[in-house]
Design an enzyme around this catalytic site. Structure first.
Site, mmCIF file in Angstrom:
data_model
loop_
_atom_site.group_PDB
_atom_site.id
_atom_site.type_symbol
_atom_site.label_atom_id
_atom_site.label_comp_id
_atom_site.label_asym_id
_atom_site.label_seq_id
_atom_site.Cartn_x
_atom_site.Cartn_y
_atom_site.Cartn_z
ATOM 1 N N ASN A 1 14.809 25.998 21.416
ATOM 2 C CA ASN A 1 15.963 25.690 20.344
ATOM 3 C C ASN A 1 16.254 24.230 20.732
ATOM 4 O O ASN A 1 15.802 23.483 21.584
ATOM 5 C CB ASN A 1 17.278 26.680 20.660
ATOM 6 C CG ASN A 1 17.813 26.575 21.924
ATOM 7 O OD1 ASN A 1 18.311 25.476 22.397
ATOM 8 N ND2 ASN A 1 17.784 27.512 22.881
ATOM 9 N N ASP B 1 18.429 34.430 22.602
ATOM 10 C CA ASP B 1 19.089 35.741 22.728
ATOM 11 C C ASP B 1 17.884 36.918 22.673
ATOM 12 O O ASP B 1 18.068 38.058 23.099
ATOM 13 C CB ASP B 1 19.533 36.053 21.313
ATOM 14 C CG ASP B 1 21.249 35.449 21.338
ATOM 15 O OD1 ASP B 1 21.652 35.221 22.262
ATOM 16 O OD2 ASP B 1 21.450 34.656 20.132
ATOM 17 N N LYS C 1 -4.333 32.499 25.450
ATOM 18 C CA LYS C 1 -3.685 31.602 24.211
ATOM 19 C C LYS C 1 -4.161 32.415 23.027
ATOM 20 O O LYS C 1 -5.144 33.124 22.840
ATOM 21 C CB LYS C 1 -4.494 30.418 24.057
ATOM 22 C CG LYS C 1 -4.110 29.459 23.025
ATOM 23 C CD LYS C 1 -4.940 28.201 22.922
ATOM 24 C CE LYS C 1 -4.206 27.437 21.619
ATOM 25 N NZ LYS C 1 -5.299 26.449 21.211
ATOM 26 N N PHE D 1 30.652 28.533 25.716
ATOM 27 C CA PHE D 1 30.440 27.734 24.299
ATOM 28 C C PHE D 1 30.167 28.823 23.412
ATOM 29 O O PHE D 1 29.260 29.584 23.343
ATOM 30 C CB PHE D 1 29.295 26.741 24.589
ATOM 31 C CG PHE D 1 29.808 25.577 25.261
ATOM 32 C CD1 PHE D 1 29.957 25.452 26.443
ATOM 33 C CD2 PHE D 1 29.881 24.295 24.539
ATOM 34 C CE1 PHE D 1 30.495 24.326 27.293
ATOM 35 C CE2 PHE D 1 30.221 23.072 25.261
ATOM 36 C CZ PHE D 1 30.828 23.133 26.640
ATOM 37 N N LYS E 1 33.309 38.739 25.794
ATOM 38 C CA LYS E 1 32.477 38.012 27.193
ATOM 39 C C LYS E 1 33.723 38.054 28.462
ATOM 40 O O LYS E 1 33.336 37.538 29.415
ATOM 41 C CB LYS E 1 31.843 36.933 26.940
ATOM 42 C CG LYS E 1 30.747 37.091 25.904
ATOM 43 C CD LYS E 1 29.890 35.930 26.019
ATOM 44 C CE LYS E 1 28.830 36.157 24.406
ATOM 45 N NZ LYS E 1 27.725 35.351 24.696
HETATM 46 N N1 CTP Z 1 25.073 33.056 26.290
HETATM 47 C C1 CTP Z 1 24.404 33.622 27.714
HETATM 48 N N2 CTP Z 1 23.491 34.568 27.392
HETATM 49 C C2 CTP Z 1 22.780 34.670 26.295
HETATM 50 C C3 CTP Z 1 23.518 34.254 25.156
HETATM 51 C C4 CTP Z 1 24.500 33.342 25.193
HETATM 52 O O1 CTP Z 1 24.930 33.481 28.534
HETATM 53 N N3 CTP Z 1 21.665 35.507 26.388
HETATM 54 C C5 CTP Z 1 26.151 32.373 26.422
HETATM 55 C C6 CTP Z 1 25.914 30.844 26.209
HETATM 56 O O2 CTP Z 1 25.505 29.994 27.321
HETATM 57 C C7 CTP Z 1 27.248 30.454 25.618
HETATM 58 C C8 CTP Z 1 27.854 31.723 24.931
HETATM 59 O O3 CTP Z 1 27.240 32.710 25.573
HETATM 60 O O4 CTP Z 1 28.148 29.826 26.460
HETATM 61 C C9 CTP Z 1 27.797 31.796 23.528
HETATM 62 O O5 CTP Z 1 26.429 31.625 23.181
HETATM 63 P P1 CTP Z 1 26.157 31.621 21.512
HETATM 64 O O6 CTP Z 1 24.534 31.525 21.575
HETATM 65 O O7 CTP Z 1 27.042 31.024 20.663
HETATM 66 O O8 CTP Z 1 26.576 33.170 21.442
HETATM 67 P P2 CTP Z 1 25.945 34.607 21.461
HETATM 68 O O9 CTP Z 1 26.645 35.440 22.366
HETATM 69 O O10 CTP Z 1 24.213 34.395 21.772
HETATM 70 O O11 CTP Z 1 26.074 35.189 19.972
HETATM 71 P P3 CTP Z 1 25.184 34.965 18.499
HETATM 72 O O12 CTP Z 1 24.063 34.447 18.936
HETATM 73 O O13 CTP Z 1 25.422 36.180 17.878
HETATM 74 O O14 CTP Z 1 26.151 33.674 17.817
#
Ligand code: CTP
Length: 419
Positions: free
Chosen positions: A230, A299, A309, A344, A362
């Site tokens: 990302n 995620d 590969k 965040f 969370k």
């Molecule tokens: N986070 C985490 N582990 C994951 C996903 C997210 O620890 N697998 C943490 C990120 O570091 C951030 C917070 O959760 O502090 C929110 O992350 P974000 O990507 O905004 O949200 P998600 O919970 O992944 O939800 P969505 O992708 O549906 O917005």
């Protein structure tokens, strides 16, 4: 924001010095009083006459010339400055400043002033990335100097890379943001006056506290040469780690791949995937007082990572993804009362609603919400536009600021939560 502000503009001898004519003109148009110091090197690129005409003030070029006006020369310039901006800042001036050398008017002013100093390095990328220059930059930042990071792009030496001075409009904006952030109170969008001072951050020493910060995006492998990633650069998380270390905390930074140098005085772990990050974070969590999860964690990961590969045989390729663990949610479940957990929320829509949902789901103490669809907020830029949502339901909206300034504000608010 700049109306009536006294800005000492130090120009050093780099090709980007020519941009200072435009810079001084823009600062003046914003109402600032501009006092220019040209080093000997700078005078090869820009003339005293041009800078005098543009700034409307005498230009200082030497320590030894005839003094035209005692109010603005020698130590007087150091005293009158509301802010000192060195743009462009060569590797040479950074080295001199880091070592405390005062052998010309600019370095003397820099040593004598109590005003905040901003510096915009501009140089060849090898010079910028040289560990000596990086060390000097770190030294200056640790003394409270504000780095305005150079941009990537075509350089005067014919190569391309990091080292371009940001455009004058961006430098003006940095100063505007600084003065906006330094004001005691700022009107929020909904009309409420909010406490936005950074003065109190210095009182909030973090001595004796263990803080874990995660930063940058994780990478999930597809095969030995490809991954899903990302756009996160790690700038916000690194700024928090650096600020916490400067406030005396014991800092561990766990980071996905990033082009940034780990800040000095921080225990650093580089990881690739979400599961690697999870393992390191979980091992360290019980000993931590504060965890700030700025990382953009993937995620999902690829279900069947190929050993070899993948060849482009078919017209379509389907990757099956499976869910990664939510590291922060797991920490929320393990959290002890003395621990402060900050997450965040990077969103492109329904910012407050989604961020509030994450805060609750969370089990966080605070969540930093940012709308990453805004050009000056979010990924890979030096500024951010955030809202802080706390457990008690309060929402604090902050103006556009550099990530480095925001880092101190976030830590200040964390310390207040712990009182
Ligand atoms: N986070 C985490 N582990 C994951 C996903 C997210 O620890 N697998 C943490 C990120 O570091 C951030 C917070 O959760 O502090 C929110 O992350 P974000 O990507 O905004 O949200 P998600 O919970 O992944 O939800 P969505 O992708 O549906 O917005």
């Amino acid at each position: 924001m700049l109306n009536g502000k006294k800005i000492v503009l130090g120009v050093t001898g780099g090709i980007a010095a020519y941009k200072c004519v435009d810079l001084a003109s823009r600062l003046r148009k914003q109402g600032a009083e501009v006092h220019v110091i040209l080093t000997r090197g700078a005078q090869n690129f820009v003339t005293e006459t041009a800078m005098r005409e543009i700034s409307g003030n005498p230009v200082v070029t030497s320590m030894w010339g005839e003094i035209h006006n005692y109010d603005v020369e020698h130590i007087a310039l150091a005293n009158l400055a509301d802010v000192v901006l060195i743009a462009p800042a060569t590797a040479n001036v950074l080295a001199k400043a880091a070592a405390g050398i005062a052998d010309d008017m600019l370095t003397t002013t820099v040593l004598a002033t109590r005003a905040p100093i901003f510096f915009a390095p501009a140089m060849n990328s090898n010079m910028y990335e040289n560990p000596v220059t990086q060390q000097n930059i770190t030294t200056l930042q640790q003394r409270g100097w504000q780095l305005i990071e150079p941009a990537n792009g075509h350089l005067a030496c014919g190569t391309s890379g990091i080292g371009r001075m940001p455009e004058p409009a961006e430098l003006v904006e940095v100063l505007e943001n600084y003065f906006a952030g330094a004001d005691d109170s700022v009107e929020s969008a909904d009309g409420n006056t909010m406490d936005n001072t950074m003065d109190n951050t210095t009182d909030n020493t973090m001595q004796g506290l263990k803080i874990l910060v995660t930063a940058a995006g994780t990478r999930e492998p597809i095969d030995p040469v490809r991954y899903i990633g990302n756009r996160s650069s790690g700038k916000m998380g690194y700024a928090i780690a650096e600020a916490a270390a400067s406030l005396g905390a014991e800092v561990t930074l766990v980071s996905g791949p990033s082009a940034l140098q780990p800040p000095a005085g921080v225990e650093f772990f580089g990881v690739e995937s979400a599961r690697e990050m999870r393992q390191l974070v979980q091992e360290r969590f019980p000993a931590c007082d504060i965890v700030i999860k700025a990382a953009a964690v993937a995620d999902y990961r690829v279900k069947n990572v190929s050993d070899q590969k993948i060849k482009k045989n078919d017209a379509e390729l389907t990757l099956v993804l499976e869910k990664n663990p939510d590291i922060l949610k797991e920490l929320g479940e393990m959290k002890k009362p003395h621990q402060t957990l900050v997450g965040f929320a990077a969103e492109t829509q329904n910012l407050l609603q989604y961020a509030k949902g994450k805060l609750e789901k969370k089990n966080l103490d605070m969540i930093v919400a940012n709308d990453v669809s805004k050009p000056q907020a979010g990924f890979n830029v030096d500024t951010n536009l955030i809202k802080l949502l706390k457990r008690d339901g309060s929402i604090e909206e902050l103006p556009l600021m550099s990530k480095k300034e925001l880092a101190y504000i976030i830590l200040d608010r964390v310390m207040k939560l712990r009182m």
